[in-house]
Design an enzyme around this catalytic site. Structure first.
Site, PDB file in Angstrom:
ATOM      1  N   GLY A   1      18.975  29.368  17.913  1.00  0.00           N
ATOM      2  CA  GLY A   1      18.177  29.584  18.912  1.00  0.00           C
ATOM      3  C   GLY A   1      17.925  28.254  19.801  1.00  0.00           C
ATOM      4  N   ALA A   2      16.965  28.406  20.554  1.00  0.00           N
ATOM      5  CA  ALA A   2      16.743  27.358  21.390  1.00  0.00           C
ATOM      6  C   ALA A   2      15.158  27.421  22.000  1.00  0.00           C
ATOM      7  CB  ALA A   2      17.494  27.428  22.667  1.00  0.00           C
TER       8      ALA A   2
ATOM      9  N   GLY B   1      14.699  21.869  18.795  1.00  0.00           N
ATOM     10  CA  GLY B   1      14.219  20.847  17.805  1.00  0.00           C
ATOM     11  C   GLY B   1      12.688  21.135  17.840  1.00  0.00           C
TER      12      GLY B   1
ATOM     13  N   GLU C   1      21.271  20.208  13.451  1.00  0.00           N
ATOM     14  CA  GLU C   1      21.651  21.280  14.653  1.00  0.00           C
ATOM     15  C   GLU C   1      22.898  20.985  15.482  1.00  0.00           C
ATOM     16  OE1 GLU C   1      17.614  24.145  14.681  1.00  0.00           O
ATOM     17  OE2 GLU C   1      18.236  22.597  16.211  1.00  0.00           O
TER      18      GLU C   1
HETATM   19  C1  5RP Z   1      14.735  24.422  15.634  1.00  0.00           C
HETATM   20  C2  5RP Z   1      15.159  24.929  16.984  1.00  0.00           C
HETATM   21  C3  5RP Z   1      15.107  26.274  17.316  1.00  0.00           C
HETATM   22  O1  5RP Z   1      16.055  26.833  17.562  1.00  0.00           O
HETATM   23  C4  5RP Z   1      14.087  26.193  18.371  1.00  0.00           C
HETATM   24  O2  5RP Z   1      12.849  25.812  17.995  1.00  0.00           O
HETATM   25  C5  5RP Z   1      13.817  28.003  18.658  1.00  0.00           C
HETATM   26  O3  5RP Z   1      12.979  28.585  17.484  1.00  0.00           O
HETATM   27  P1  5RP Z   1      12.625  30.043  17.543  1.00  0.00           P
HETATM   28  O4  5RP Z   1      13.926  30.898  17.309  1.00  0.00           O
HETATM   29  O5  5RP Z   1      11.799  30.163  16.346  1.00  0.00           O
HETATM   30  O6  5RP Z   1      11.784  30.558  18.748  1.00  0.00           O
HETATM   31  O7  5RP Z   1      15.508  24.082  17.605  1.00  0.00           O
HETATM   32  O8  5RP Z   1      14.786  22.906  15.502  1.00  0.00           O
END
Ligand code: 5RP
Length: 225
Positions: A82-83, A95, A103
């Site tokens: 994800g991001a 992050g 990652e």
């Molecule tokens: C973790 C990340 C995740 O991909 C980012 O925080 C997105 O998280 P989510 O899918 O819970 O919205 O970079 O270090």
């Protein structure tokens, strides 16, 4: 605001990039957890996974998915993650879950990075979400001062220790017009382990879930990958 159903739509759509009997890279976060759920629900039998965090490893172990060491496997074809923010060039801020270092290593070692987001993560200019930077603990104040000199406002994510034993500074207040340059500048600060800007190595495919369905960027067919 992030929406679980939109994340789930993106996660399910990502399954079409999963080749059974291969080892895939798996990121961290709620969208990735939905991806793992979908993988299991659809009974897709992968050979195993390279995991980006202890949290994801636990999740994979619960599902009896074998975890491999990246050193033993070499480069892999697909990384799924994800991001926190993404722009139209598929450059990312990551992050939020403090797993950026592993990652970024897996993304670097992957032929294709498939990024799954809900539409709230799309922005014109990166920087509304604070940029996480993993830092060696003794360098925290020094790195923070260098970030201030670059025009950022670093805030220590207190009570968070990364899987690598380091700390996180979140950089607020940056409108990132040149993410590649900022990534390079931050990387050069002594004491920085990894920067949560994924600009030099952006995602290859962005899957955006929304209430209208999913949009896949860039608009290329799977065979072209
Ligand atoms: C973790 C990340 C995740 O991909 C980012 O925080 C997105 O998280 P989510 O899918 O819970 O919205 O970079 O270090």
């Amino acid at each position: 605001m992030s929406n679980q159903s939109d994340k789930q739509r993106a996660a399910i759509a990502a399954l079409k990039y999963v080749d059974e009997d291969t080892i895939i890279g798996i990121g961290t976060g709620s969208t990735v957890n939905l991806f793992i759920d979908a993988l299991v629900a659809q009974n897709l039998r992968i050979r195993g996974a390279i995991s980006s965090s202890n949290a994801t490893s636990q999740r994979l172990q619960q599902e009896k998915i074998e975890i491999f060491d990246l050193n033993a496997v070499g480069n892999i074809d697909f990384y799924f993650d994800g991001a926190d923010e993404c722009d139209s060039h598929l450059r990312l801020i990551k992050g939020g879950g403090a797993a950026l270092t592993r990652e970024k290593i897996i993304a670097a070692a992957s032929r294709r990075f498939i990024c799954m987001v809900d539409e709230s993560k799309q922005v014109k200019v990166l920087g509304n979400f604070p940029v996480p930077v993993e830092v060696i603990p003794m360098a925290r104040s020094y790195v923070a001062r260098q970030i201030v000199a670059l025009g950022g406002h670093p805030i220590w994510r207190e009570n968070v220790v990364t899987d690598n034993g380091n700390v996180i500074l979140d950089i607020h207040g940056m409108r990132i017009v040149d993410p590649v340059a900022l990534e390079a500048n931050l990387n050069q600060i002594t004491g920085v382990v990894m920067v949560g800007l994924f600009a030099r190595r952006p995602a290859d495919v962005l899957i955006v879930g929304s209430e209208n369905g999913v949009k896949i960027l860039p608009d290329v067919c799977l065979q072209a990958l």
